[in-house]
Structure formats: structure tokens, C-alpha cells
Design a protein around this motif. Sequence first.
Motif, PDB file in Angstrom:
ATOM      1  N   VAL A 107       0.862  -1.177   0.000  1.00  0.00           N
ATOM      2  CA  VAL A 107       0.000   0.000   0.000  1.00  0.00           C
ATOM      3  C   VAL A 107       0.899   1.227   0.000  1.00  0.00           C
ATOM      4  O   VAL A 107       2.000   1.205   0.560  1.00  0.00           O
ATOM      5  N   TYR A 108       0.435   2.274  -0.658  1.00  0.00           N
ATOM      6  CA  TYR A 108       1.229   3.482  -0.830  1.00  0.00           C
ATOM      7  C   TYR A 108       0.494   4.701  -0.276  1.00  0.00           C
ATOM      8  O   TYR A 108      -0.739   4.721  -0.193  1.00  0.00           O
ATOM      9  N   LEU A 109       1.257   5.701   0.071  1.00  0.00           N
ATOM     10  CA  LEU A 109       0.694   6.997   0.425  1.00  0.00           C
ATOM     11  C   LEU A 109       1.521   8.059  -0.296  1.00  0.00           C
ATOM     12  O   LEU A 109       2.662   8.309   0.071  1.00  0.00           O
ATOM     13  N   GLN A 110       0.926   8.636  -1.336  1.00  0.00           N
ATOM     14  CA  GLN A 110       1.564   9.732  -2.055  1.00  0.00           C
ATOM     15  C   GLN A 110       1.191  11.028  -1.351  1.00  0.00           C
ATOM     16  O   GLN A 110       0.005  11.345  -1.214  1.00  0.00           O
ATOM     17  N   MET A 111       2.198  11.752  -0.912  1.00  0.00           N
ATOM     18  CA  MET A 111       1.972  12.980  -0.153  1.00  0.00           C
ATOM     19  C   MET A 111       2.541  14.154  -0.930  1.00  0.00           C
ATOM     20  O   MET A 111       3.755  14.222  -1.168  1.00  0.00           O
ATOM     21  N   ASN A 112       1.662  15.047  -1.352  1.00  0.00           N
ATOM     22  CA  ASN A 112       2.058  16.236  -2.094  1.00  0.00           C
ATOM     23  C   ASN A 112       1.755  17.490  -1.281  1.00  0.00           C
ATOM     24  O   ASN A 112       0.985  17.454  -0.323  1.00  0.00           O
ATOM     25  N   SER A 113       2.351  18.592  -1.692  1.00  0.00           N
ATOM     26  CA  SER A 113       2.116  19.886  -1.026  1.00  0.00           C
ATOM     27  C   SER A 113       2.274  19.754   0.492  1.00  0.00           C
ATOM     28  O   SER A 113       1.425  20.208   1.266  1.00  0.00           O
ATOM     29  N   LEU A 114       3.351  19.142   0.889  1.00  0.00           N
ATOM     30  CA  LEU A 114       3.563  18.883   2.311  1.00  0.00           C
ATOM     31  C   LEU A 114       3.735  20.166   3.098  1.00  0.00           C
ATOM     32  O   LEU A 114       4.290  21.164   2.597  1.00  0.00           O
ATOM     33  N   LYS A 115       3.241  20.122   4.334  1.00  0.00           N
ATOM     34  CA  LYS A 115       3.288  21.257   5.238  1.00  0.00           C
ATOM     35  C   LYS A 115       4.070  20.868   6.490  1.00  0.00           C
ATOM     36  O   LYS A 115       4.113  19.677   6.843  1.00  0.00           O
ATOM     37  N   PRO A 116       4.627  21.830   7.202  1.00  0.00           N
ATOM     38  CA  PRO A 116       5.334  21.499   8.449  1.00  0.00           C
ATOM     39  C   PRO A 116       4.456  20.733   9.436  1.00  0.00           C
ATOM     40  O   PRO A 116       4.962  19.864  10.161  1.00  0.00           O
ATOM     41  N   GLU A 117       3.167  21.000   9.438  1.00  0.00           N
ATOM     42  CA  GLU A 117       2.263  20.291  10.363  1.00  0.00           C
ATOM     43  C   GLU A 117       2.034  18.840   9.975  1.00  0.00           C
ATOM     44  O   GLU A 117       1.399  18.092  10.721  1.00  0.00           O
ATOM     45  N   ASP A 118       2.546  18.409   8.825  1.00  0.00           N
ATOM     46  CA  ASP A 118       2.487  16.994   8.449  1.00  0.00           C
ATOM     47  C   ASP A 118       3.626  16.197   9.080  1.00  0.00           C
ATOM     48  O   ASP A 118       3.666  14.963   8.961  1.00  0.00           O
ATOM     49  N   THR A 119       4.531  16.885   9.749  1.00  0.00           N
ATOM     50  CA  THR A 119       5.654  16.210  10.397  1.00  0.00           C
ATOM     51  C   THR A 119       5.156  15.250  11.473  1.00  0.00           C
ATOM     52  O   THR A 119       4.401  15.641  12.364  1.00  0.00           O
ATOM     53  N   ALA A 120       5.558  13.996  11.358  1.00  0.00           N
ATOM     54  CA  ALA A 120       5.105  12.957  12.290  1.00  0.00           C
ATOM     55  C   ALA A 120       5.772  11.639  11.919  1.00  0.00           C
ATOM     56  O   ALA A 120       6.418  11.527  10.877  1.00  0.00           O
TER      57      ALA A 120
END
Length: 123
Positions: A78-91
Motif C-alpha cells: 500500500v502506498y501513500l503519495q503525499m504532495n504539497s507537504l506542510k510542516p504540520e504533516d511532520t510525524a
Amino acid sequence: QVQLVESGGGLVQAGGSLRLSCAASGRTSSSDSMGWFRQAPGKEREPVAAINWNSSTNYADSVKGRFTISRDNAKSTVYLQMNSLKPEDTAVYYCAAARSFIATMDLQRYAYWGQGTQVTVSS
């Protein structure tokens, strides 16, 4: 038992992209639902996205339009493509598997978990 191994995390600048992968092995089933969750320091683990056997998906409001979950049953991945990342996505991002026919976002439904992969988004 089901074993899940995540990969693809790292450090990226805000606005950038990352693609996480989760390889499943053991007593897996293509009918399992798969989910991505994340946990930031000092916060509870929260759902990010889920996908069921038929590729129906659910997303947290905070990632809709930016993240895409997908699965390749032939590769048990399974994949998770993450675009337009923001600092609040840090985890730390965790992959999980549930014996469920729906793309559940309920953390309690997930019996199997990976070890997690760190995603850090710099501003």
C-alpha cells in the motif's frame, strides 16, 4: 500474523512530496483494509487515510486533496503519495491492516501495525 514494513520517509521542504510504501507479509489478505496513521510528538495517533479491498478510500480532512492512498494487491503493498507537504504533516507515519471490508478510519479496528517511518517537513 501479518508483518508490515514502511519505507519512504525522510526530510523534505514545505511544498515538496514524498511517497510512503508499506509492504505486507505473512497471513495477509487482499480483502483486508489498509490504513495510514501518524503521530506527532506529544500528540495522539491520528488517522490519515484508509483503503478497502475494492480501493474505496477515506481521508482525514487535513490531507484531502494533497494525499493519495493506493494499493497493489499483487505486490501486497500500500502506498501513500503525499504532495504539497506542510510542516504540520511532520510525524511518524504508521501503516496498519484491519480485517474489515470498509475503509475504516477507526484506529481500534486495526490489529496489525508497522514500526513507523519518520516524515519531517521543514518550513
